[in-house]
Design an enzyme around this catalytic site. Sequence first.
Site, PDB file in Angstrom:
ATOM      1  N   HIS A   1      -0.058   4.478   4.409  1.00 56.85           N
ATOM      2  CA  HIS A   1      -0.671   5.083   3.108  1.00 56.85           C
ATOM      3  C   HIS A   1      -0.364   6.448   3.181  1.00 56.85           C
ATOM      4  O   HIS A   1       0.006   7.129   1.821  1.00 56.85           O
ATOM      5  CB  HIS A   1      -2.355   4.988   3.435  1.00 56.85           C
ATOM      6  CG  HIS A   1      -2.842   3.789   3.158  1.00 56.85           C
ATOM      7  ND1 HIS A   1      -4.186   3.244   3.384  1.00 56.85           N
ATOM      8  CD2 HIS A   1      -2.170   2.590   3.200  1.00 56.85           C
ATOM      9  CE1 HIS A   1      -4.232   1.966   3.043  1.00 56.85           C
ATOM     10  NE2 HIS A   1      -3.121   1.404   3.140  1.00 56.85           N
TER      11      HIS A   1
ATOM     12  N   SER B   1       0.653  -1.285  -0.052  1.00 60.41           N
ATOM     13  CA  SER B   1       0.028  -0.007  -0.010  1.00 60.41           C
ATOM     14  C   SER B   1       0.904   1.344   0.007  1.00 60.41           C
ATOM     15  O   SER B   1       0.478   2.141  -0.751  1.00 60.41           O
ATOM     16  CB  SER B   1      -0.849  -0.062   1.095  1.00 60.41           C
ATOM     17  OG  SER B   1      -1.742  -1.135   1.164  1.00 60.41           O
TER      18      SER B   1
END
Length: 364
Positions: free
Chosen positions: A310, A250
């Site tokens: 993220h 991610s």
Amino acid sequence: MPSGQRETSVSMPLTPTDLYWRRIFNKYDRDNDGRISYVELKGIIESREYDQDLPDNVVDKIMVLADSDNSGYLDFAEFVAMMHNPDLKAVFGHFVARYIHSIIPHRNPIDTTVQTPRSKAYFTYTDGTYEEEYSCWPPAICMILISLVEIVLFCYDAAQGNTQANGPIAQIFIYNPHKRQEAWRFVTYMLVHVGVVHLLVNLLVQLFLGVPLEMVHRWWRVTLVYLAGVAAGSLATSLADPKVYLAGASGGVYALIAAHVATIIMNWAEMEFAIVQLLVFLLLAGVDVGTAVYDRYWRHLDQHIGYVAHLAGAVAGLLVGIGVLRNLEKRKWEKRLWWAAVVLYFALMIAGILANIFWTARFK
């Protein structure tokens, strides 16, 4: 075409319109000899920009019409004349459409527009240049190879009944806060995924975003962006949540998303629908952040999702994207932005590395 007209066109300085045709001419002058041969002309007509393929006899007729000196080749002046030949406009509809599209008023008419003598209207030739840079050579295989490695490693663990990042491969590559001295884990965690859905989502995003980036900016630039996001994600997570195990790509995926935003910023005038693309990426980021905040603070859900990774990956992708991705037309403010992005990225990374090394109390 009369010879006098051709000589006049050669002696005149290149206008912005001529520069537009020059980019196209150079693109299809495969051997860079300053001339387009019959084979190269046929390559233009049968390229992917056209909705139709023409038989050889039609290409012969086009060459006869365009090759005014019967040399068997088209020089730049003949090429421009060919593009303006009314008998050939039906064939070269793609370039004519691009030319018509380019007369839309530009955002900054002072620097990049000219005034036509007939209509006294301003036009630009730069909008859409970014889209012309897409190329299949060298092939965009970096994101594909990374994706294949992730699939193979996941399947190896899954074959032994382990799909939740608890197999033998995962035990070696996952970021384990109790084994922080094994520095490779700060990067190799990107190869480990928790379940099929986690793997598929990351694969889809990194392929649909990474491959187009590679086609314009080349594999090594995109790889730098991707790995920068992965490293930033683990460094930030280890500091923000020192007890969290980290798995998945991610951080790299969000770096690619932010890199697209960096590309839009650095090539704003050269991209078609730049504002639309920017709004789409900002909307996606806003939905992800909003969902995370809502789930955590209103619904009080603990989903074990590395939102810090993220965020850190996105910041790294934006900064490194500005620093390494291609900028088709440099402007003064963009140079200042480049320096700011490079300095800020290295400052954040050095601070994160030093904190992970020397802030031992944080990890007890």
